[in-house]
Each structure stands twice: as structure tokens, then as C-alpha cells.
Design a protein around this motif. Structure first.
Motif, PDB file in Angstrom:
ATOM      1  N   UNK A   1       0.723  -1.154  -0.125  1.00  0.00           N
ATOM      2  CA  UNK A   1      -0.017  -0.080   0.004  1.00  0.00           C
ATOM      3  C   UNK A   1       0.825   1.065  -0.090  1.00  0.00           C
ATOM      4  N   UNK A   2       1.845   1.345   0.923  1.00  0.00           N
ATOM      5  CA  UNK A   2       2.863   2.467   0.889  1.00  0.00           C
ATOM      6  C   UNK A   2       4.017   2.007   0.249  1.00  0.00           C
ATOM      7  N   UNK A   3       4.971   2.986  -0.397  1.00  0.00           N
ATOM      8  CA  UNK A   3       6.005   2.708  -1.119  1.00  0.00           C
ATOM      9  C   UNK A   3       6.912   2.164   0.056  1.00  0.00           C
ATOM     10  N   UNK A   4       7.876   1.278  -0.389  1.00  0.00           N
ATOM     11  CA  UNK A   4       8.849   0.587   0.386  1.00  0.00           C
ATOM     12  C   UNK A   4       9.752   1.626   1.134  1.00  0.00           C
ATOM     13  N   UNK A   5      10.079   2.686   0.540  1.00  0.00           N
ATOM     14  CA  UNK A   5      10.829   3.442   1.191  1.00  0.00           C
ATOM     15  C   UNK A   5      10.270   4.195   2.325  1.00  0.00           C
ATOM     16  N   UNK A   6       9.056   4.068   2.686  1.00  0.00           N
ATOM     17  CA  UNK A   6       8.214   4.595   3.757  1.00  0.00           C
ATOM     18  C   UNK A   6       8.349   3.283   4.935  1.00  0.00           C
ATOM     19  N   UNK A   7       8.011   2.282   4.582  1.00  0.00           N
ATOM     20  CA  UNK A   7       7.896   0.965   5.291  1.00  0.00           C
ATOM     21  C   UNK A   7       9.134   0.554   5.487  1.00  0.00           C
ATOM     22  N   UNK A   8      10.094   0.541   4.712  1.00  0.00           N
ATOM     23  CA  UNK A   8      11.393   0.197   5.193  1.00  0.00           C
ATOM     24  C   UNK A   8      12.124   1.066   6.286  1.00  0.00           C
ATOM     25  N   UNK A   9      11.749   2.456   6.139  1.00  0.00           N
ATOM     26  CA  UNK A   9      12.361   3.268   6.996  1.00  0.00           C
ATOM     27  C   UNK A   9      11.663   2.878   8.446  1.00  0.00           C
ATOM     28  N   UNK A  10      10.549   2.741   8.591  1.00  0.00           N
ATOM     29  CA  UNK A  10       9.712   2.833   9.920  1.00  0.00           C
ATOM     30  C   UNK A  10       9.794   1.201  10.527  1.00  0.00           C
ATOM     31  N   UNK A  11       9.836   0.246   9.661  1.00  0.00           N
ATOM     32  CA  UNK A  11       9.345  -1.092  10.070  1.00  0.00           C
ATOM     33  C   UNK A  11      10.573  -1.908   9.992  1.00  0.00           C
ATOM     34  N   UNK A  12      11.725  -1.752   9.284  1.00  0.00           N
ATOM     35  CA  UNK A  12      12.816  -2.825   9.107  1.00  0.00           C
ATOM     36  C   UNK A  12      13.823  -2.526  10.118  1.00  0.00           C
ATOM     37  N   UNK A  13      14.065  -3.432  11.134  1.00  0.00           N
ATOM     38  CA  UNK A  13      15.182  -3.135  11.868  1.00  0.00           C
ATOM     39  C   UNK A  13      16.367  -2.996  11.490  1.00  0.00           C
ATOM     40  N   UNK A  14      17.240  -2.087  12.057  1.00  0.00           N
ATOM     41  CA  UNK A  14      18.502  -1.468  11.975  1.00  0.00           C
ATOM     42  C   UNK A  14      19.756  -2.593  12.481  1.00  0.00           C
ATOM     43  N   UNK A  15      20.820  -2.743  11.780  1.00  0.00           N
ATOM     44  CA  UNK A  15      21.700  -3.543  12.100  1.00  0.00           C
ATOM     45  C   UNK A  15      22.285  -3.570  13.439  1.00  0.00           C
ATOM     46  N   UNK A  16      22.025  -2.340  13.902  1.00  0.00           N
ATOM     47  CA  UNK A  16      22.631  -1.948  15.407  1.00  0.00           C
ATOM     48  C   UNK A  16      21.462  -2.405  16.505  1.00  0.00           C
ATOM     49  N   UNK A  17      20.083  -2.777  16.125  1.00  0.00           N
ATOM     50  CA  UNK A  17      18.990  -2.872  17.008  1.00  0.00           C
ATOM     51  C   UNK A  17      19.116  -4.560  17.649  1.00  0.00           C
ATOM     52  N   UNK A  18      18.614  -4.441  18.601  1.00  0.00           N
ATOM     53  CA  UNK A  18      18.291  -5.893  19.369  1.00  0.00           C
ATOM     54  C   UNK A  18      16.846  -5.902  20.085  1.00  0.00           C
ATOM     55  N   UNK A  19      16.053  -6.790  19.525  1.00  0.00           N
ATOM     56  CA  UNK A  19      14.695  -7.017  20.088  1.00  0.00           C
ATOM     57  C   UNK A  19      14.785  -7.285  21.415  1.00  0.00           C
ATOM     58  N   UNK A  20      13.989  -6.614  22.345  1.00  0.00           N
ATOM     59  CA  UNK A  20      13.819  -7.237  23.636  1.00  0.00           C
ATOM     60  C   UNK A  20      12.674  -7.972  24.071  1.00  0.00           C
ATOM     61  N   UNK A  21      11.607  -7.457  23.370  1.00  0.00           N
ATOM     62  CA  UNK A  21      10.626  -8.497  23.401  1.00  0.00           C
ATOM     63  C   UNK A  21       9.628  -7.913  22.390  1.00  0.00           C
ATOM     64  N   UNK A  22       8.850  -8.963  21.600  1.00  0.00           N
ATOM     65  CA  UNK A  22       7.960  -8.586  20.631  1.00  0.00           C
ATOM     66  C   UNK A  22       6.655  -9.548  20.616  1.00  0.00           C
ATOM     67  N   UNK A  23       5.670  -9.233  20.306  1.00  0.00           N
ATOM     68  CA  UNK A  23       4.274 -10.087  19.971  1.00  0.00           C
ATOM     69  C   UNK A  23       3.618  -9.574  18.672  1.00  0.00           C
ATOM     70  N   UNK A  24       2.513 -10.293  18.718  1.00  0.00           N
ATOM     71  CA  UNK A  24       1.862  -9.596  17.490  1.00  0.00           C
ATOM     72  C   UNK A  24       1.259  -8.247  17.302  1.00  0.00           C
ATOM     73  N   UNK A  25       1.143  -7.362  18.468  1.00  0.00           N
ATOM     74  CA  UNK A  25       0.734  -6.290  18.671  1.00  0.00           C
ATOM     75  C   UNK A  25       1.607  -5.291  19.111  1.00  0.00           C
ATOM     76  N   UNK A  26       2.559  -5.713  20.129  1.00  0.00           N
ATOM     77  CA  UNK A  26       3.349  -4.890  20.706  1.00  0.00           C
ATOM     78  C   UNK A  26       5.007  -5.170  20.772  1.00  0.00           C
TER      79      UNK A  26
END
Length: 237
Positions: A1-26
Motif C-alpha cells: 500500500x505504501x512505498x517501500x521507502x516508507x515501510x523500510x524506514x519505519x518497520x525494518x530493524x537496523x543492524x545495530x538494534x536488538x529486540x527485547x520483546x515482541x508479540x503480534x501487537x507490541x
């Protein structure tokens, strides 16, 4: 729906990031590379998913441990207990891929053109006719990366300006119409014209406004932008 430049910026993890916790909504992600003024941000997309991005130092302050579940209510409770305040969320609007195609097929209105230093006096008169609050909210500047104006009988009555945002292929825009010229479509035409300018330079137009700025929300919809979500950031204080 939205261009990939937008979704990649907001939703793709960066190489320096580390997921602490995640589920379907949070989800909560730590990233040591975050800038100080964005050391904690909260993105909530229109599908109801909330993503928190923070520095490891703030994760420690809030006693957030890797793999230990925390829901959004619990997170916000810890945020308050830690004495960390937020600036106040902004709406994020963008053109969808379909609406972007329609936008690019339109010509600019004859009353609209790019502004340059030669328009300094007209811009000064525009600022004199606007309120301080409106100027502060819109943040339109003649020296921004792109500046467009709409004229009515030779007078500059509406200004939109843009600047590249956060080293991303996004161009953050503001727009302001003088009070007595509102409701005539100037802002709609101007936002679409400056957005074509941005797209031609490989930048996706980004329209932000506070949640309670109902006039600005309406203007975004009128210009053909679609709400992507809300974004909040740690208070500078």
C-alpha cells in the motif's frame, strides 16, 4: 500500500538494534546508535501495532530485560514510574503507491511556483500577515530544501516547504495559508505540487501534525495523503 521507502524506514530493524520483546501487537527494541533526541520513540501504525525503539540505557532505567514479556499498558506504567515524559504524538501521513501515481500525472496550477531568494520580500510580508502560533506550527522557511508558494491576485497567500528528514528518503513538509484565504484549495494544490517536486528527487513526502490539529488532519486528507500511524518521541526536557 505504501512505498517501500516508507515501510523500510519505519518497520525494518537496523543492524545495530536488538529486540527485547515482541508479540503480534507490541514490541520493544533497543538500539545503541539512536540520536539523543530520539533515544525513545513510539510508533503506532494504523493496523494497531505499536513499536517502541529506545537506547539500552533507557531499557536499563525502565528495567526492561531481553525476552521478558511486557504489554503496552505495563510499558507505559514503567515509563511514568521512571519519570520519562513524551513530547506528544504526531500523525504521520504519506501518499500510497496508487495515489502517488495519480499525483504525478497532474500539472501544477498556474498560481503555484517554486520560491527563491528573489521572493524574500513577498515571504516577509506573508510572515507579517500570519500569527506566531501558525508560523510555529507550520515551520515553513524560505531557506528549506524545497519551498513553493501559491499566489492570489499577485499576493503570496500560501507557503509550503520541505527538508530531508532523518537521513532518510523522506521529505518532511509544512504548509500554511493566511486566514482570509483558507477554504479555497490553496493548501491542497500546494501540497500536491511540492510533493511532485520531492518525488522527482527520490524523496517521499511526509506530512506530520499533532493529533488534536483537526484542521491540519483535514488538509492532509484533502491533499490525498493517507494516515500511516502516529509517532511520539521523548520530551526534550
Amino acid at each position: 500500500m505504501f512505498p517501500s521507502a516508507i515501510t523500510d524506514f519505519w518497520l525494518s530493524p537496523s543492524p545495530t538494534s536488538r529486540l527485547l520483546y515482541g508479540d503480534d501487537d507490541f514490541s520493544v527494541t533497543a538500539d545503541a546508535a539512536l540520536e539523543e533526541d530520539e533515544r525513545l520513540t513510539i510508533l503506532t501504525t494504523t493496523d494497531g501495532k505499536t513499536r517502541v525503539l529506545l537506547t539500552p540505557a533507557i531499557a536499563v532505567t525502565m528495567a526492561l530485560e531481553e525476552g521478558r514479556p511486557v504489554d503496552e499498558a505495563g510499558f507505559r506504567r514503567r515509563l511514568e514510574e521512571s519519570g520519562i515524559s513524551l513530547h506528544g504524538a504526531d500523525n504521520l501521513f504519506y501518499f500510497t503507491e496508487k495515489d502517488r501515481e495519480t499525483l504525478l500525472g497532474e500539472p501544477d496550477a498556474p498560481s503555484i511556483r517554486a520560491l527563491t531568494e528573489a521572493d524574500a520580500r513577498a515571504f516577509e510580508q506573508f510572515e507579517e500577515a500570519a500569527s506566531e502560533q501558525d508560523l510555529d506550527d507550520a515551520s515553513v522557511e524560505l531557506d528549506h530544501w524545497a519551498v513553493y508558494g501559491a499566489f492570489d491576485d499577485g499576493r503570496l497567500v500560501c507557503v509550503a516547504s520541505m527538508y530531508p528528514w532523518n537521513d532518510a528518503p523522506l521529505a518532511d513538509l509544512g504548509v500554511l495559508t493566511l486566514p482570509s484565504y483558507r477554504g479555497k484549495g490553496h493548501a491542497r494544490r500546494l501540497v500536491r505540487a511540492i510533493s511532485r517536486h520531492a518525488l522527482a528527487r527520490k524523496h517521499e513526502p511526509q506530512y506530520r501534525c499533532q493529533l488534536d490539529n483537526h484542521a491540519s488532519v483535514a488538509a492532509a486528507g484533502s491533499a490525498g495523503l493517507t494516515r500511516f500511524g502516529t509517532w511520539d518521541v521523548v520530551s526534550p526536557d
